[in-house]
Design an enzyme around this catalytic site. Structure first.
Site, mmCIF file in Angstrom:
data_model
loop_
_atom_site.group_PDB
_atom_site.id
_atom_site.type_symbol
_atom_site.label_atom_id
_atom_site.label_comp_id
_atom_site.label_asym_id
_atom_site.label_seq_id
_atom_site.Cartn_x
_atom_site.Cartn_y
_atom_site.Cartn_z
ATOM 1 C CB SER A 1 22.977 113.894 20.221
ATOM 2 O OG SER A 1 22.671 113.363 20.876
ATOM 3 C CD GLN B 1 59.043 92.550 21.774
ATOM 4 O OE1 GLN B 1 60.081 92.155 21.312
ATOM 5 N NE2 GLN B 1 57.566 92.080 22.420
ATOM 6 C CG HIS C 1 43.715 134.814 35.582
ATOM 7 N ND1 HIS C 1 44.613 134.029 36.113
ATOM 8 C CD2 HIS C 1 45.426 135.202 35.609
ATOM 9 C CE1 HIS C 1 45.977 134.230 36.545
ATOM 10 N NE2 HIS C 1 45.949 135.405 36.208
#
Length: 472
Positions: free
Chosen positions: A282, A327, A160
């Site tokens: 960035s 296709q 968890h």
């Protein structure tokens, strides 16, 4: 109404564009496969017991030489599939007819674009699966190397996403390696299903000619023909769905691996650091080292899963016999194979270059992480488990100061952190590598014999650029 003249009739230009769709784009990947399949078909026609022969021995040799020229041209970026061609099959036939006249016009005897498409995709998939098997085995081996070197390094095990029990980096890395090894087993099974030849099924119902389908299958290095000619064409779409489903399992493994690494590299955890050259920056924030590679692996997993579902949905409601719907599964297969291979390849050097932070890993060992171990110690002293469970739950603070390394060492049963069988893992990797070597050699030998030239090298003609060697 103006029409466009094609090999298979005059077609309205809008209808031509709509029905061709993206076929020309995807068929660029199938040029070599189409030439190899055509070579085997022509050899079979030249040996067929009919009088007069459909293709003479000398004509057969001329066709194969022309097919090799097409492969060379494709590798040099000089082979074109026009809109009028519609697909690779008619583009190759057009080239053969232009160069060989009536001999080129006889090449398509006894086959349809249905079984031709089917064999092209199987040949292409054979090559791609062998490459993927090799790359996946290499990634599994890298995870095993990385994990074995760190088999005694403690790591908080989580459930968890919360601290659960003592674990190790060795257990974590080898868990994903074993997942890939299971995926390899599935890929090898799918390879076997793909390794049957549909050529000779024609439009799904056979032809009134003494085709030697066993010969064609052997020439192409397949294990056997697909026996039932209707089923041979029914496998179009279904086979793509099956391959994509197997690819999805590989992608699920590497996506979950990528998600873990994104969490582990967060500053709040800092368990591992990715190689600098596998992170991006960035445009505005100078400090950023973004795990874009891992994020894209996660995203492309969604694409492969969607493609598998799409291929299955296309097949779900089709009646028997060929239907043009299939296709649409071609592009999904080709892209799914390319994306899966790219993700597996890029993760291998990323894993090899990762570094762990032992101090950060040890900081994750809060007292509660030893609770289950302590409860089981009490059981060993004769305390019933539920009573031990309640006692430890009341006294979690008393677990402070326990040794994470010792907690890892005492778990030495099969498959536990100190009980991992690294030799068995290595044996499985070697078995996959041997599978790839054997099947690659067998296929390359078959194609070399068929084309009377070394494959995949296919020595260029004088003045030609050396072939890129896209084959297996």
């Amino acid at each position: 109404m103006a029409t466009t003249k094609t090999t298979v009739g005059d077609i309205d230009p809008e209808v031509l564009r709509f029905t061709a769709g993206e076929d020309r784009t995807w068929d660029r990947e199938l040029v070599e496969a189409d030439c190899i399949g055509t070579a085997a078909h022509v050899v079979m026609l030249s040996r067929m017991d009919v009088d007069p022969p459909v293709i003479g021995t000398g004509e057969c040799d001329a066709v194969i030489e022309a097919l090799k020229d097409i492969i060379r041209a494709d590798r040099a970026g000089k082979f074109r599939i026009s809109e009028q061609d519609q697909d690779v099959h008619l583009a190759v036939e057009r080239r053969l007819t232009r160069e060989l006249g009536d001999t080129g016009r006889r090449v398509h005897t006894g086959r349809s674009r249905n079984d031709q498409s089917a064999v092209d995709l199987r040949l292409y998939t054979k090559r791609e699966l062998l490459e993927l098997l090799s790359e996946t085995a290499r990634l599994a081996g890298t995870l095993l190397d990385w994990g074995r070197e760190r088999r005694d390094v403690p790591m908080p095990g989580r459930t968890h996403m919360q601290p659960a029990m003592p674990s190790s980096l060795g257990l974590w890395a080898s868990a994903f390696a074993e997942g890939l090894l299971d995926d390899l087993d599935l890929l090898m099974h799918v390879y076997g299903t793909n390794d049957r030849c549909p050529l000779g099924a024609a439009a799904s119902y056979g032809v009134p000619l003494p085709l030697d389908r066993e010969l064609t299958s052997r020439l192409l290095g397949f294990s056997s023909p697909v026996h039932n000619v209707l089923h041979a064409n029914h496998t179009r779409g279904k086979l793509e769905s099956l391959v994509l489903a197997a690819l999805s399992q590989v992608m699920l493994t590497v996506s979950r691996l990528s998600q873990d690494l994104m969490l582990f590299t967060m500053p709040e955890l800092g368990y591992v650091q990715l190689p600098d050259d596998f992170c991006t920056g960035s445009s505005i924030m100078p400090q950023k080292r973004n795990p874009d590679v891992l994020e894209l692996v996660r995203a492309r997993t969604a694409g492969v899963l969607s493609a598998a579902g799409s291929a299955a949905e296309i097949m779900r409601g089709l009646p028997s016999g060929y239907n043009r719907d299939v296709q649409e599964s071609k592009g999904a297969l080709i892209k799914g194979l390319a994306d899966t291979r790219a993700c597996v390849r890029i993760l291998q050097p990323l894993i090899a270059g990762m570094r762990e932070d032992r101090d950060a890993l040890l900081r994750g060992f809060t007292p509660g992480i030893f609770a289950t171990d302590r409860a089981l110690e009490l059981v060993g002293e004769g305390v019933p488990f539920r009573e031990a469970y309640r006692r430890v739950r009341r006294e979690l603070r008393e677990l402070d100061g326990r040794d994470p390394e010792e907690a890892v060492k005492i778990k030495d049963h099969a498959g536990a952190p100190a009980g991992l069988d690294w030799k068995v893992y290595r044996k499985r990797v070697r078995a996959a590598e041997r599978f790839v070597r054997n099947h690659t050699t067998a296929f390359n030998d078959a194609v070399s014999d068929l084309l009377k030239a070394p494959w995949p090298e296919l020595a260029p003609q004088s003045g030609d650029r050396k072939g890129a060697g896209k084959g297996v």
